[in-house]
Design an enzyme around this catalytic site. Structure first.
Site, PDB file in Angstrom:
ATOM      1  N   HIS A 114     111.851  81.035  77.369  1.00 12.04           N
ATOM      2  CA  HIS A 114     110.835  80.419  76.310  1.00 12.04           C
ATOM      3  C   HIS A 114     111.360  81.127  74.660  1.00 12.04           C
ATOM      4  CE1 HIS A 114     107.618  78.924  74.031  1.00 12.04           C
ATOM      5  NE2 HIS A 114     106.868  79.998  74.000  1.00 12.04           N
ATOM      6  N   HIS A 162     110.835  80.690  70.535  1.00 16.07           N
ATOM      7  CA  HIS A 162     110.423  80.070  69.304  1.00 16.07           C
ATOM      8  C   HIS A 162     111.339  79.620  68.405  1.00 16.07           C
ATOM      9  CE1 HIS A 162     106.197  82.166  70.052  1.00 16.07           C
ATOM     10  NE2 HIS A 162     106.679  81.504  70.837  1.00 16.07           N
TER      11      HIS A 162
HETATM   12  O1  2HA Z   1     104.841  85.685  74.533  1.00 14.12           O
HETATM   13  O2  2HA Z   1     105.668  83.177  73.101  1.00 14.12           O
HETATM   14  O3  2HA Z   1     104.011  81.279  74.233  1.00 14.12           O
HETATM   15  C1  2HA Z   1     104.434  85.026  73.488  1.00 14.12           C
HETATM   16  C2  2HA Z   1     104.519  83.404  73.429  1.00 14.12           C
HETATM   17  C3  2HA Z   1     103.345  82.628  74.058  1.00 14.12           C
HETATM   18 ZN    ZN Z   2     105.572  80.993  72.778  1.00 14.05          ZN
END
Ligand code: 2HA
Ligand code: ZN
Length: 273
Positions: A140, A142
């Site tokens: 995941h 950003h």
């Molecule tokens: O780890 O990115 O979505 C922190 C994040 C939560």
């Molecule tokens: Zn996140």
């Protein structure tokens, strides 16, 4: 020899560092989990210490019972993983019943696995079945261009897949299944975990509106490469938008030709002009 020299640990650290260098992990943003092979568990076992108590995961992942995951710690900054892996990541064992975990290595100054652990594990679970156990990495990040794009393009799987495929010829080769898109949801909970894992039954990539990207893959290289490819395509899309929009673009026949060359099957729903 130390556990930090084991190849899976080195691969994890390199991927976390590469993501930081891409600008995808401000502060504690993003997280990475890796499901160890049986051989890797045996190689790491001499370094395991007294296990921490069993803790509820919040979701049940029956098919992952007994598995071990290398996971980012909650609140930890990925930029610190390279400097002090033992304080920023952990190895967690999943209970045989698939509803609890315990830390067997790492987070030596305390802590717990990533707040997105339920999402990661539910997605590992779905991918374990969908890809016959080949997928080991859930990532995941950003990713700024993808996040920007969620502000301008309708949050629809077909619209997004076509936009990203059209941005760069490699895209349908790298993610022939397309991408799924979720509306904004509260992060870190069972709801977003469930919604993401529904998408992951058919996709390797899920976009979280105004938040980032979730990707699944077989190895550190392919999963990082997938994230990179999606983010780069989104960046190209946003540049084209900033330049006043596309005057010409790839068409369905182009995608069909690419698919034929690489022996890929593209889902029908993405093959309409
Ligand atoms: O780890 O990115 O979505 C922190 C994040 C939560
Ligand atoms: Zn996140």
């Amino acid at each position: 020899m130390s556990i930090l020299e084991l190849p899976f640990m080195q691969g994890y650290i390199r991927m976390a560092t590469d993501g930081v260098n891409m600008g995808w992990h401000e502060r504690n943003g993003g997280n990475l989990t890796y499901r160890l092979t049986d051989d890797e568990v045996e190689a790491a076992r001499p370094y395991f210490r007294d296990a921490k108590p069993w803790t509820d995961i919040g979701v049940t992942v029956k098919n992952l019972g007994g598995s071990y995951f290398l996971a980012t710690g909650t609140g930890k900054f990925l930029r610190n993983v390279q400097l002090e892996p033992q304080n920023n990541v952990c190895i967690a064992q999943i209970s045989e019943s698939g509803d609890q975990y315990r830390i067997v290595w790492g987070l030596e100054q305390g802590g717990a696995p990533t707040s997105e652990f339920p999402s990661h594990l539910m997605n590992h679970s779905v991918k374990f079945d969908a890809a016959n156990g080949r997928h080991r990495v859930i990532y995941h990040a950003h990713t700024p261009a993808v996040i920007a794009m969620t502000n301008v393009l309708e949050l629809d799987d077909v619209k997004w897949t076509r936009a990203l495929w059209s941005a760069m010829t490699e895209c349908p080769v790298v993610f022939p299944g397309g991408v799924g898109v979720l509306p904004w949801m509260v992060c870190g909970g069972a709801e977003i975990a469930k919604a993401t894992s529904e998408l992951m039954k058919q996709y390797d990539v899920a976009v979280w509106a105004f938040h980032g990207t979730f990707a699944s893959g077989e190895s550190f290289d392919t999963t990082f490469g997938l994230m990179h490819c999606v983010e780069k395509a989104a960046d190209i899309y946003m540049r084209v938008q900033a330049a006043g929009g596309a005057r010409q673009t790839m068409c369905t026949q182009n995608f069909i030709d690419i698919a034929a060359l690489f022996g890929l099957t593209l889902p029908e729903k993405f093959l309409k002009d």
